[in-house]
Design a protein around this motif. Structure first.
Motif, mmCIF file in Angstrom:
data_model
loop_
_atom_site.group_PDB
_atom_site.id
_atom_site.type_symbol
_atom_site.label_atom_id
_atom_site.label_comp_id
_atom_site.label_asym_id
_atom_site.label_seq_id
_atom_site.Cartn_x
_atom_site.Cartn_y
_atom_site.Cartn_z
ATOM 1 N N UNK B 54 1.032 -0.815 -0.626
ATOM 2 C CA UNK B 54 -0.198 -0.053 0.210
ATOM 3 C C UNK B 54 1.245 1.258 -0.138
ATOM 4 N N UNK B 55 0.633 2.319 -1.287
ATOM 5 C CA UNK B 55 1.459 3.042 -1.193
ATOM 6 C C UNK B 55 1.009 4.534 -0.538
ATOM 7 N N UNK B 58 -0.769 8.506 -2.715
ATOM 8 C CA UNK B 58 0.483 9.205 -3.708
ATOM 9 C C UNK B 58 1.043 8.074 -5.061
ATOM 10 N N UNK B 59 -0.249 8.355 -5.860
ATOM 11 C CA UNK B 59 0.049 7.568 -7.209
ATOM 12 C C UNK B 59 0.789 7.656 -7.956
ATOM 13 N N UNK B 60 1.851 8.880 -8.330
ATOM 14 C CA UNK B 60 2.963 8.884 -9.370
ATOM 15 C C UNK B 60 3.943 8.334 -8.228
ATOM 16 N N UNK B 61 4.004 8.507 -6.708
ATOM 17 C CA UNK B 61 4.878 7.098 -6.145
ATOM 18 C C UNK B 61 4.675 6.061 -6.800
ATOM 19 N N UNK B 64 6.375 4.341 -10.186
ATOM 20 C CA UNK B 64 7.288 4.005 -10.150
ATOM 21 C C UNK B 64 8.378 3.547 -9.864
ATOM 22 N N UNK B 65 7.362 3.145 -8.143
ATOM 23 C CA UNK B 65 7.602 1.908 -7.050
ATOM 24 C C UNK B 65 7.310 0.826 -8.425
ATOM 25 N N UNK B 91 2.388 10.494 -16.401
ATOM 26 C CA UNK B 91 3.787 10.679 -17.402
ATOM 27 C C UNK B 91 4.521 9.090 -16.278
ATOM 28 N N UNK B 92 4.938 8.681 -14.832
ATOM 29 C CA UNK B 92 5.505 7.655 -14.237
ATOM 30 C C UNK B 92 4.884 6.735 -15.032
#
Lengths: 275, 316
Positions: B54-55, B58-61, B64-65, B91-92
């Motif tokens: 569960x991040x 923070x969808x961009x991260x 990326x992860x 963009x990610x």
């Protein structure tokens, strides 16, 4: 680190600067400033700290990795990789030419030894956290190194990653912030101030150190301390000088991306050798 | 897992299929941005406590992860509402996942009007168009429970990133346990000779089938195709039915610009110019409402499909 080894690494850093000036100088323009400010960090990592890396097997399982999130500093990384033997040094003269394997921003699918594709600022940080998490799953013991810029630290993604890496206790992630205090439109304090940067990362639950980013001996001590941490990701805030070792524009804002003639490049190389 | 027809919601099929796949492949990870409860993936976490990441919000991260994890051989299934999956982390997904040639399975839930009460801010009309322009990406929207179950397996086996539009609620059954599913291959649900209804996604496939029934009452024989893969488009099947029926209506629960209708039109205009009428959201933002209201409001009803089918036939 003994004196002899330090001297060797300092000389190596000088060679990498030479190669980078030649590489960008051959093209006549490029990101000279942010490339040269991270050379000492890269030199320490690739010639001393990174374990299980092999130029003949760039994707070797269990190797330490580097994500250069400030992807525009690719030319400095390319100099190191060429010098290490990941690809022929002649490739450096093809930077940004059509069909090259060395594009302005790092591309893992084009350049042997590049561990992740970067260029859109902030993105390499999350990828590095993902790599570090993958190593945790694999229980490999490998370290993931990440280099971010200071201007890049204005990206929200850096801080999203900051919370994530702390939550998942990524103590195998060691980040360097290249704090040369200059970005395209001015100083970082003029554009969007990053201070108190140590306080900020402390607040995010990271192990924070602030050192001279050109002092290889001090950098090594910081990396060793970071590696000794458990349960916390580490960041080493590196005070650096933009375009360090490039006499025509050292410490100048204009060095972020600049054009310079072959004569200027030669003068810079002469000055560097005389240092 | 249970019989597909016994599920009430597609999201449960999604999760149970991933649990099944995850039993034999530890590379499978599920990632969430504080919407695990909505995605319904909690049972995956219960089965694999460390493999649901569960991040937070923070969808961009998260994307990326996921890309970083993929670079080390993991296969992340990344879930969030379709609006955030695409607009927020575009963009990610574009660079870290696709340009970097990673294997990230991004799943955007609540496509189009199915976002209902979450309204305009959460209503993904543009996700199909946004993802379709990413080179080599596979864009898929299952038409029923069987489709989801089998296509999810295909998505897992596919080496490369995928964007899946996933309607969470309901489980309309269109196909059978013998239907063969393959990415990039449309399925002829029923044959016809007067007009072809090419639909994508659970909502619009059902609407198209209803429309075909209405058309049959007027002796208009409509073929219905489940075009579950929007990209790559099944050009062979599209061409065959363009030639066979000479009139096409595309049906999608998304912005009609750049989505399935766009893909079909782009393809046919250069190969076998055919009348293509498009049923979809007509350059509008979303808004709140009950599903029935929104289906009518955005002209996604069987009646609209019938109307467009007749128009298409009249223009032959």
């Amino acid at each position: 680190m003994d004196t002899q080894e330090l001297k060797h690494l300092q000389n190596k850093a000088k060679e990498i600067r030479q190669l980078t000036i030649q590489e960008i100088g051959n093209l006549g323009l490029g990101h000279i400033g942010g490339s040269l400010s991270i050379v000492d960090i890269l030199t320490l990592l690739y010639y001393k700290m990174m374990e299980n890396i092999d130029p003949l097997d760039p994707r070797k399982e269990g190797r330490d990795k580097l994500v250069l999130s400030k992807g525009h500093a690719g030319p400095a990384l390319y100099s190191v990789l060429a010098d290490k033997g990941y690809f022929p040094k002649e490739w450096l003269m093809t930077l940004n030419q059509g069909g090259t394997n060395l594009p302005s921003h790092c591309d893992m699918n084009r350049t042997p030894g590049v561990d992740f594709t970067t260029g859109s600022l902030g993105q390499g940080s999350s990828a590095a956290a993902g790599i570090a998490l993958a190593e945790k799953f694999k229980n490999s013991g490998a370290t993931t190194y990440l280099i971010i810029g200071d201007g890049e630290s204005q990206e929200g993604q850096i801080w999203e990653m900051g919370m994530f890496a702390a939550q998942y206790k990524l103590d195998n992630l060691i980040t360097f912030m290249d704090y040369n205090k200059l970005q395209i439109d001015g100083t970082t304090s003029e554009v969007i101030d990053l201070e108190d940067i140590v306080q900020k990362w402390n607040g995010f639950g990271w192990f924070v150190q602030r050192v001279d980013g050109h002092d290889i001996e001090v950098l090594e001590e910081a990396v060793l301390k970071a590696k000794a941490q458990s349960e916390k990701p580490s960041i080493i805030i590196c005070d650096t000088i933009k375009a360090k070792g490039f006499s025509p524009a050292q410490g100048l804002q204009s060095s972020h991306h600049m054009a310079f003639s072959k004569e200027v490049a030669q003068k810079a190389l002469d000055d560097l050798l005389a240092e | 897992m249970k019989d597909i027809t016994s599920y009430t919601d597609l999201r449960a099929i999604y999760t149970d299929t991933l649990i099944d796949l995850g039993k034999s492949d530890e590379r499978i990870l599920v990632m969430e941005a504080d919407l695990m409860s909505a995605s319904g993936t909690k049972p995956f976490k219960e089965a694999n406590p460390t493999r649901l990441i569960n991040c937070g919000v923070a969808e961009a991260n998260m994307v990326g992860v996921a890309s970083g994890l993929s670079s080390q051989g993991f296969i992340p299934f990344v879930n969030t509402f379709g609006c955030f999956a695409t607009r927020r982390a575009y963009d990610q997904f574009f660079l870290s996942a696709n340009y970097a040639r990673q294997n990230v399975k991004l799943v955007g839930t609540d496509p189009g009007v199915t976002a209902t009460y979450n309204g305009g801010t959460h209503m993904p009309f543009c996700d199909a168009a946004l993802t379709r322009v990413i080179p080599d990406l596979v864009v898929v929207e299952p038409g029923d429970g069987y489709s989801l179950h089998h296509l999810l397996k295909a998505v897992y086996e596919h080496k490369g990133s995928v964007y899946m539009r996933l309607q969470r609620k309901g489980n309309p059954i269109v196909h059978s346990k013998d239907t063969k599913f393959e990415l990039g291959k449309g399925i002829v649900v029923q044959d016809g000779s007067d007009v072809t209804l090419i639909a994508t996604g659970a909502l619009m496939l059902s609407q198209a089938i209803e429309a075909a029934k209405e058309l049959a009452k007027e002796n208009i024989k409509a073929a219905v195709i489940d075009m579950h893969t929007i990209k790559p488009l099944d050009e062979e099947l599209t061409l065959a039915y363009a030639k066979k029926t000479g009139a096409i209506v595309t049906c999608e629960n998304a912005q009609m610009i750049g989505g399935l209708g766009g893909a079909v039109s782009e393809f046919l205009s250069g190969t076998a110019p055919t009348i293509v009428r498009r049923v979809g959201v007509q350059d509008l933002f979303g808004e709140v409402g009950q599903l029935d209201y929104l289906i009518d409001r955005f002209e996604l009803t069987p009646e609209h499909i019938v109307q467009e089918a007749k128009k298409a036939i009249s223009l032959k």
